[in-house]
Scaffold this motif. Structure first.
Motif, PDB file in Angstrom:
ATOM      1  N   LEU A  16       0.822  -1.208   0.000  1.00 47.44           N
ATOM      2  CA  LEU A  16       0.000   0.000   0.000  1.00 47.44           C
ATOM      3  C   LEU A  16       0.858   1.260   0.000  1.00 47.44           C
ATOM      4  N   LEU A  17       0.289   2.323  -0.538  1.00 45.18           N
ATOM      5  CA  LEU A  17       0.924   3.634  -0.489  1.00 45.18           C
ATOM      6  C   LEU A  17      -0.050   4.597   0.179  1.00 45.18           C
ATOM      7  N   TRP A  18       0.352   5.114   1.340  1.00 39.53           N
ATOM      8  CA  TRP A  18      -0.440   6.102   2.074  1.00 39.53           C
ATOM      9  C   TRP A  18       0.073   7.478   1.696  1.00 39.53           C
ATOM     10  N   GLU A  19      -0.847   8.450   1.516  1.00 44.65           N
ATOM     11  CA  GLU A  19      -0.449   9.802   1.168  1.00 44.65           C
ATOM     12  C   GLU A  19      -1.387  10.817   1.816  1.00 44.65           C
ATOM     13  N   SER A  20      -0.818  11.971   2.168  1.00 42.66           N
ATOM     14  CA  SER A  20      -1.619  13.108   2.616  1.00 42.66           C
ATOM     15  C   SER A  20      -1.637  14.118   1.491  1.00 42.66           C
ATOM     16  N   ARG A  21      -2.808  14.606   1.173  1.00 42.42           N
ATOM     17  CA  ARG A  21      -2.918  15.633   0.142  1.00 42.42           C
ATOM     18  C   ARG A  21      -2.751  17.029   0.733  1.00 42.42           C
ATOM     19  N   ASN A  22      -2.596  17.099   2.062  1.00 40.35           N
ATOM     20  CA  ASN A  22      -2.406  18.374   2.756  1.00 40.35           C
ATOM     21  C   ASN A  22      -1.340  18.187   3.846  1.00 40.35           C
ATOM     22  N   PRO A  23      -0.073  17.915   3.474  1.00 41.37           N
ATOM     23  CA  PRO A  23       0.941  17.566   4.468  1.00 41.37           C
ATOM     24  C   PRO A  23       1.303  18.686   5.443  1.00 41.37           C
TER      25      PRO A  23
ATOM     26  N   VAL B 289       0.907  11.334   6.993  1.00 39.23           N
ATOM     27  CA  VAL B 289       0.553   9.950   7.285  1.00 39.23           C
ATOM     28  C   VAL B 289       1.764   9.076   6.972  1.00 39.23           C
ATOM     29  N   SER B 290       2.066   8.149   7.875  1.00 41.47           N
ATOM     30  CA  SER B 290       3.174   7.216   7.664  1.00 41.47           C
ATOM     31  C   SER B 290       2.710   6.071   6.768  1.00 41.47           C
ATOM     32  N   GLN B 291       3.641   5.240   6.366  1.00 41.97           N
ATOM     33  CA  GLN B 291       3.295   4.098   5.520  1.00 41.97           C
ATOM     34  C   GLN B 291       2.634   2.966   6.302  1.00 41.97           C
ATOM     35  N   THR B 292       2.412   3.185   7.600  1.00 42.65           N
ATOM     36  CA  THR B 292       1.618   2.245   8.399  1.00 42.65           C
ATOM     37  C   THR B 292       0.250   2.824   8.743  1.00 42.65           C
ATOM     38  N   GLY B 293      -0.062   4.045   8.229  1.00 40.69           N
ATOM     39  CA  GLY B 293      -1.365   4.656   8.453  1.00 40.69           C
ATOM     40  C   GLY B 293      -1.450   5.540   9.684  1.00 40.69           C
ATOM     41  N   LEU B 294      -0.307   5.874  10.298  1.00 39.28           N
ATOM     42  CA  LEU B 294      -0.317   6.734  11.480  1.00 39.28           C
ATOM     43  C   LEU B 294      -0.331   8.193  11.033  1.00 39.28           C
ATOM     44  N   VAL B 295      -1.389   8.913  11.430  1.00 41.82           N
ATOM     45  CA  VAL B 295      -1.561  10.319  11.064  1.00 41.82           C
ATOM     46  C   VAL B 295      -1.032  11.195  12.194  1.00 41.82           C
TER      47      VAL B 295
END
Length: 81
Positions: A29-36, A41-47
């Motif tokens: 999976l690739l996690w991304e924030s569109r408003n960093p 968000v980390s690659q484990t889903g931690l915001v």
């Protein structure tokens, strides 16, 4: 695919764990924030939240970027959810 929770309201400086239903495929999976500037968000889903505002978090399979899920993170100033 889906993200849980798909909508959250938190304070600046919060940490929130998002999850998916990807199961054993989570390493693909690739996690991304569109408003960093508001939340990353980390690659484990931690915001991690930084500034007040709204951040859109997406996750998709590396091999299939069109199969994505979206979560909305609303960040309030500390103590003012």
């Amino acid at each position: 695919m889906f993200i849980s929770p798909s909508f959250i309201e938190v304070d600046v400086g919060s940490l929130v764990q998002l999850t998916t239903n990807a199961g054993n495929f989570s390493s693909a999976l690739l996690w991304e924030s569109r408003n960093p500037s508001i939340a990353t968000v980390s690659q484990t889903g931690l915001v991690t939240t930084f500034l007040p505002g709204t951040a859109t978090i997406t996750v998709h399979f590396v091999s299939d970027p069109l199969n994505l899920a979206i979560a909305t993170v609303v960040v309030s100033p500390f103590g003012n959810p």
